[in-house]
Design a protein around this motif. Structure first.
Motif, mmCIF file in Angstrom:
data_model
loop_
_atom_site.group_PDB
_atom_site.id
_atom_site.type_symbol
_atom_site.label_atom_id
_atom_site.label_comp_id
_atom_site.label_asym_id
_atom_site.label_seq_id
_atom_site.Cartn_x
_atom_site.Cartn_y
_atom_site.Cartn_z
ATOM 1 N N ASP A 163 52.767 51.813 91.361
ATOM 2 C CA ASP A 163 53.612 52.947 90.970
ATOM 3 C C ASP A 163 52.816 54.074 90.329
ATOM 4 O OD1 ASP A 163 55.733 51.669 91.968
ATOM 5 O OD2 ASP A 163 56.680 51.167 90.061
ATOM 6 N N ALA A 164 51.732 53.711 89.652
ATOM 7 C CA ALA A 164 50.889 54.765 89.068
ATOM 8 C C ALA A 164 50.214 55.538 90.193
ATOM 9 C CB ALA A 164 49.868 54.165 88.113
ATOM 10 N N CYS A 165 49.829 54.836 91.257
ATOM 11 C CA CYS A 165 49.189 55.488 92.405
ATOM 12 C C CYS A 165 50.169 56.414 93.122
ATOM 13 C CB CYS A 165 48.690 54.457 93.406
ATOM 14 S SG CYS A 165 47.239 53.595 92.862
ATOM 15 N N SER A 166 51.384 55.919 93.324
ATOM 16 C CA SER A 166 52.339 56.713 94.109
ATOM 17 C C SER A 166 52.961 57.824 93.265
ATOM 18 C CB SER A 166 53.442 55.805 94.640
ATOM 19 O OG SER A 166 54.277 55.407 93.563
ATOM 20 N N GLY A 167 52.730 57.778 91.966
ATOM 21 C CA GLY A 167 53.312 58.814 91.100
ATOM 22 C C GLY A 167 54.686 58.429 90.576
ATOM 23 N N GLY A 168 55.228 57.335 91.073
ATOM 24 C CA GLY A 168 56.571 56.916 90.659
ATOM 25 C C GLY A 168 56.679 56.565 89.186
ATOM 26 N N LEU A 169 55.573 56.131 88.616
ATOM 27 C CA LEU A 169 55.625 55.707 87.213
ATOM 28 C C LEU A 169 55.791 56.907 86.280
ATOM 29 C CD1 LEU A 169 55.362 53.179 85.422
ATOM 30 C CD2 LEU A 169 52.934 53.653 85.235
ATOM 31 N N MET A 170 55.009 57.951 86.541
ATOM 32 C CA MET A 170 55.047 59.103 85.648
ATOM 33 C C MET A 170 56.248 60.017 85.913
ATOM 34 S SD MET A 170 52.637 59.064 83.380
ATOM 35 C CE MET A 170 52.963 57.338 83.186
ATOM 36 N N PHE B 92 46.052 50.741 84.425
ATOM 37 C CA PHE B 92 46.635 49.593 85.128
ATOM 38 C C PHE B 92 45.660 48.984 86.138
ATOM 39 C CE2 PHE B 92 50.563 51.437 83.383
ATOM 40 C CZ PHE B 92 50.985 50.302 82.701
ATOM 41 N N LEU B 93 44.741 49.803 86.624
ATOM 42 C CA LEU B 93 43.708 49.250 87.499
ATOM 43 C C LEU B 93 42.833 48.266 86.720
ATOM 44 C CD1 LEU B 93 42.180 49.214 90.173
ATOM 45 C CD2 LEU B 93 40.749 51.046 89.306
ATOM 46 N N THR B 94 42.388 48.704 85.548
ATOM 47 C CA THR B 94 41.506 47.814 84.792
ATOM 48 C C THR B 94 42.281 46.628 84.220
ATOM 49 O OG1 THR B 94 41.711 49.368 82.985
ATOM 50 C CG2 THR B 94 39.679 49.414 84.201
ATOM 51 N N LEU B 95 43.553 46.847 83.869
ATOM 52 C CA LEU B 95 44.366 45.718 83.397
ATOM 53 C C LEU B 95 44.430 44.657 84.488
ATOM 54 C CD1 LEU B 95 46.235 44.541 81.196
ATOM 55 C CD2 LEU B 95 48.147 45.540 82.433
ATOM 56 N N LEU B 96 44.624 45.135 85.716
ATOM 57 C CA LEU B 96 44.702 44.210 86.843
ATOM 58 C C LEU B 96 43.375 43.478 87.027
ATOM 59 C CD1 LEU B 96 46.114 43.057 89.310
ATOM 60 C CD2 LEU B 96 45.357 45.032 90.602
ATOM 61 N N LEU B 97 42.271 44.215 86.939
ATOM 62 C CA LEU B 97 40.973 43.567 87.116
ATOM 63 C C LEU B 97 40.718 42.545 86.011
ATOM 64 C CD1 LEU B 97 38.763 46.583 88.257
ATOM 65 C CD2 LEU B 97 39.820 44.813 89.639
ATOM 66 N N ALA B 98 41.093 42.907 84.787
ATOM 67 C CA ALA B 98 40.926 41.965 83.668
ATOM 68 C C ALA B 98 41.758 40.712 83.911
ATOM 69 C CB ALA B 98 41.325 42.628 82.351
ATOM 70 N N ALA B 99 42.964 40.919 84.429
ATOM 71 C CA ALA B 99 43.839 39.780 84.707
ATOM 72 C C ALA B 99 43.253 38.913 85.811
ATOM 73 C CB ALA B 99 45.232 40.271 85.097
ATOM 74 N N ILE B 100 42.668 39.564 86.819
ATOM 75 C CA ILE B 100 42.115 38.784 87.938
ATOM 76 C C ILE B 100 40.918 37.942 87.498
ATOM 77 C CG2 ILE B 100 40.866 38.982 90.131
ATOM 78 C CD1 ILE B 100 42.750 41.129 90.966
ATOM 79 N N THR B 101 40.020 38.527 86.691
ATOM 80 C CA THR B 101 38.858 37.728 86.274
ATOM 81 C C THR B 101 39.300 36.518 85.446
ATOM 82 O OG1 THR B 101 38.530 39.305 84.480
ATOM 83 C CG2 THR B 101 37.068 39.491 86.357
#
Ligand code: TRP
Length: 455
Positions: free
Chosen positions: A118-125, A315-324
């Motif tokens: 959603d941050a990518c598509s702009g829907g979040l903001m 949210f990108l880095t949150l996702l990466l942190a979650a994945i590791t």
């Protein structure tokens, strides 16, 4: 015997990063702030740090040490170090705990994927309204969160199937830097919102009247969860480590960074909750539970210049942190399946995916269609979160400490700690660590449990 051709980490830095990548994850950014909020703020933080030093750091050192000495998955490691005893079933329990944690972890991982999309598509903001509605509508939808949960788990499985080393080592390095940068920017924004000071006070001025037996359990559970200890995760990673590593120093560094990250995440979120509440003329609600980060932060991003970009990077880095972190959990299960059930890596990954995904679906549905279904008064998600963090991990930690302190014997323990005298660790320090492991940690964990049962 452990197979001789097992992989090892490429470098000392790679090992440290992989372990830090396991420790730093949703536990710091998502779970820590709301657990702090549910347990009275500063007093919880103090307890947390106390438990970290007295219980968790010694347990981490022991888990690391056991893993390196055994050099295999948790089940086999105990069999190697204590042949023919029941200890290996403790190892098996650790594998099961990891699977249980991954089952609810992937749900929150899925939420991060959705927010990133959603941050990518702009829907979040561009959403105009209360973000609690945005979040609520998403998690209660019967299908969407399932899709994202399985997507998250699938990505995790894919990375593991391709082998962890280089990709993850490199990714971890970059990710931690970006995450740190963004979160510091968010902290600055949160702290400069009017009314934020109240939140800072909540985090750092303790009110001990709020401390109960449950607070102690929650602080202990959070510390175990955040450090990834008690379920064979560090043990499995340590089995890929070479013998020259300074176990005590590495553990201390990882704990320090992990805690610093959690406190910074708290500072990004709690003051913002206070500020936003004041803006809307309502009481701040820091005990909103698992949704806290996903509800508060989008509002903060919206009030920042270039908030859309910050949200995307965050949210990108949150996702990466979650994945590791998820990778480290899945690796425990995968290593067990490969080495004990003699399956290929790919089959092991598939099995773990089906197992954890299957349970994960129920955890996810417990925010929507299965909301009314309770286990011991808790929703499926809360049940898995509670029993793993607050019970299984501390019990696992207790048993690891008992094994290291009483079964390995003092001379062996000190040998491992100092790499047979090759490291310059002062004797008093080595002995202090040993007695923390042998006496203090097991006693403290037992007392906290008893206190909770009796109160
Ligand atoms: N520590 C990770 C986090 O903070 C989660 C995690 C990874 C974990 N491996 C673990 C928790 C093992 C408990 C045990 O997000």
């Amino acid at each position: 015997m452990a197979p001789k051709n097992r992989e090892t980490f490429g470098s000392r830095m790679g090992m440290l990063l992989a372990m830090a990548g396991s420790a730093i994850g949703l536990g710091n950014i998502w779970r820590f702030p709301y657990t702090l909020g549910q347990n009275g703020g500063a007093a919880f933080l103090l307890l947390y740090v106390l438990m970290l030093v007295l219980i968790c750091l010694p347990v981490m050192i022991s888990e690391y040490l056991i893993g390196r000495r055994g050099g295999s998955n948790p089940f086999r490691t105990f069999d190697i170090l204590a042949p023919g005893t029941k200890w290996r079933w403790i190892g098996f329990m650790a594998v099961l705990s990891s699977a249980c944690i991954l089952s609810f972890y992937c749900v929150v991982g899925g939420w991060s994927v959705k927010y990133l999309a959603d941050a990518c598509s702009g829907g979040l903001m561009s959403f105009d309204g209360d973000y609690s509605e945005f979040f609520g509508a998403f998690i209660s939808n019967p299908w969407k969160p399932l899709f994202y949960t399985l997507l998250f788990l699938g990505i995790t499985g894919l990375i593991i199937a391709f082998g962890v080393r280089k990709g993850i080592e490199r990714m971890s390095k970059l990710m931690i830097k970006i995450l740190f940068l963004i979160i510091v920017l968010v902290v600055i924004r949160s702290l400069t919102l009017p009314g934020a000071v109240e939140g800072v006070r909540y985090m750092f001025v303790p009110d001990f009247s709020k401390v109960t037996a449950d607070t102690c359990i929650a602080a202990m559970g959070q510390a175990f969860f955040s450090l990834s200890i008690g379920c064979g995760c560090i043990l499995t990673y340590a089995s890929y480590v070479d013998k020259n590593e300074n176990i005590a120093a590495s553990s201390a560094w990882i704990s320090f960074f992990d805690t610093a990250f959690a406190v910074i995440a708290g500072l990004a979120i709690i003051p913002a909750v206070y500020a936003i509440a004041r803006m809307n003329g309502v009481d701040p609600n820091v005990s909103a539970g698992p949704g806290l980060v996903f509800i508060t932060l989008p509002g903060v991003f919206k009030s920042m210049p270039l908030g859309g970009v910050a949200a995307l990077l965050f949210f990108l880095t949150l996702l990466l942190a979650a994945i590791t972190s998820a990778i480290s959990l899945m690796e425990v299960v995968v290593a067990f399946i490969i080495e004990e059930l003699r399956r290929s890596r790919v089959r092991a990954v598939l099995t773990s995916f089906l197992l954890c995904g299957g349970v994960g679906v129920f955890c996810s549905l417990s925010f929507g269609p299965l909301e009314g279904f309770k286990l011991f008064g808790l929703s499926v998600f809360d049940f898995f979160d509670y029993i793993t963090s607050n019970i299984l991990l501390p019990v696992g930690g207790l048993l690891l400490a008992v094994f290291a302190g009483w079964r390995l014997k003092r001379a062996n323990y000190l040998d491992e700690l100092t790499n047979c005298g090759n490291l310059n660790i002062p004797r008093w320090l080595a002995l202090t660590i040993y007695y923390l492991v042998k006496l203090v940690a097991p006693l403290a964990i037992s007392v906290i449990f008893l206190n909770c049962i009796l109160s």
